[in-house]
Design an enzyme around this catalytic site. Structure first.
Site, PDB file in Angstrom:
ATOM      1  CG  HIS A 167      -1.969  -1.051   1.204  1.00  0.00           C
ATOM      2  ND1 HIS A 167      -2.797  -1.291   0.130  1.00  0.00           N
ATOM      3  CD2 HIS A 167      -2.311  -1.965   2.153  1.00  0.00           C
ATOM      4  CE1 HIS A 167      -3.607  -2.305   0.414  1.00  0.00           C
ATOM      5  NE2 HIS A 167      -3.324  -2.734   1.622  1.00  0.00           N
ATOM      6  CG  HIS A 183      -6.691  -5.216   1.883  1.00  0.00           C
ATOM      7  ND1 HIS A 183      -6.147  -6.024   2.861  1.00  0.00           N
ATOM      8  CD2 HIS A 183      -7.876  -4.777   2.365  1.00  0.00           C
ATOM      9  CE1 HIS A 183      -6.967  -6.059   3.895  1.00  0.00           C
ATOM     10  NE2 HIS A 183      -8.014  -5.307   3.623  1.00  0.00           N
ATOM     11  CG  ASP A 216      -4.802 -10.118   3.535  1.00  0.00           C
ATOM     12  OD1 ASP A 216      -4.481 -10.672   2.463  1.00  0.00           O
ATOM     13  OD2 ASP A 216      -4.536  -8.925   3.781  1.00  0.00           O
TER      14      ASP A 216
END
Length: 337
Positions: free
Chosen positions: A157, A194, A281
């Site tokens: 990120h 994500h 995740d």
């Protein structure tokens, strides 16, 4: 498989983040290191300490201004009367082409995208050695073998001058650029739940590194503003970014079908090395509850990636504390074999 870890990564111990306006314990905790290490060792990995590649490979991705901020902001922050122990911004610019303030508060808002990347005394050292860990594994991969980098804090990120989502230095991007500079043609395959928005941002205008991300649809999931299918790159990079957003709750079969699309793009790019940004995740019991990949599903995902027949640099991204975390890493690494 050779594996790398530097225990100075444990010095980053964030205490909180905010979600839905609520102050919560930060899930990106040092104990992840021990759990992931045990999972990798169960798959046959034996860990080595990375050597220090210096600032050059990091600065090839991140701006000098941002790196200076990360290295110096915490002691400056503590000089603010009544400041909290961690650097957490309370104001953000609505665009990046604005004044760069001298204030520690203003610079925190400029360089931290959200409240999930608090900076404390040990954060810079941990992030630095997380990046060095990825580089040590990249050096093995440049020699034609595959390797695993236990990087923590994670990195996907982080943009060139912006932290976010538990990430400070973009380990996968740093490793990919290091490989590219040595004449290789890298693709970054991000399988975290994500979207790898920082990695996408780093290479979005470039055609020499392919970026591919499978992730929960950002319309209703972090990072919200990046990760849509229509984001294909820009300028020279148009067509060199592929996003495959998946419906919340996607299970193994649909995930593997999307992965085949991703692998087809990597083949079409002519990659000779793949950086796998490994988020665990996507698992059905991960606290973020985005997708529903099973533990055996991670073995199948890894086997499909290994089917490319290319050297693989596996860089640890997400995957948070729950009973199956270590088993998921074991399953993935065994699948590579």
């Amino acid at each position: 498989m050779r594996a790398f870890l530097d225990l100075r990564q444990a010095g980053h111990d964030p205490q909180m983040f905010m979600a839905n306006g609520v102050r919560l314990p930060n899930p990106e905790v040092p104990v992840r290191i021990a759990t992931l290490r045990a999972g990798a060792e169960a798959a046959g990995c034996r860990f080595e300490s990375p050597r220090d590649f210096g600032m050059g490979p990091i600065a090839a991705i991140h701006s000098a201004e941002y790196l200076h901020f990360l290295a110096t902001i915490h002691p400056r922050w503590l000089r603010i009367p009544g400041a909290a122990a961690e650097v957490i911004p309370n104001i953000h610019p609505d665009r990046r082409a604005v004044n760069y303030p001298k204030s520690a508060v203003g610079q925190a808002g400029y360089h931290q995208a959200d409240t999930a990347c608090p900076i404390a005394a040990g954060t810079w050292e941990a992030a630095y050695w997380s990046a060095q860990t990825a580089l040590a594994a990249a050096e093995v991969v440049a020699g034609g073998a595959s390797a695993y980098a236990l990087c923590r804090p994670p990195g996907h990120h982080a943009f060139a001058d912006l932290a976010g989502g538990f990430c400070f230095l973009n380990n996968s991007a740093i490793a990919a650029e290091w490989l590219r500079a040595r004449g290789m043609r890298p693709a970054v395959l991000d399988v975290d739940v994500h979207h790898g928005n920082g990695t996408q941002g780093v290479f979005y205008h470039r055609s020499d590194v392919l970026t591919v991300s499978l992730h929960a649809d950002p319309d209703r999931f972090y990072p919200f503003f990046w990760g849509a299918a229509q984001e294909r790159g820009a300028g020279a990079g148009l067509g060199f970014n592929l996003n495959l957003p998946l419906a919340r709750g996607t299970e193994d079969a649909a995930y593997l079908a999307a992965l085949e699309v991703a692998l087809g793009r990597i083949r079409a790019f002519g990659a000779d090395v793949v950086v796998v940004a490994l988020g665990l995740d996507a698992h059905e019991h991960d606290p973020f509850e985005g997708l529903r990949v099973t533990t055996p599903g991670f073995t199948r995902i890894a086997a499909a990636i290994a089917g490319l027949g290319l050297p693989l640099l596996v860089v640890q991204e997400g995957g948070y504390m729950q009973p199956a975390l270590g088993d998921n890493l074991t399953a993935f690494l065994r699948g590579l074999a």
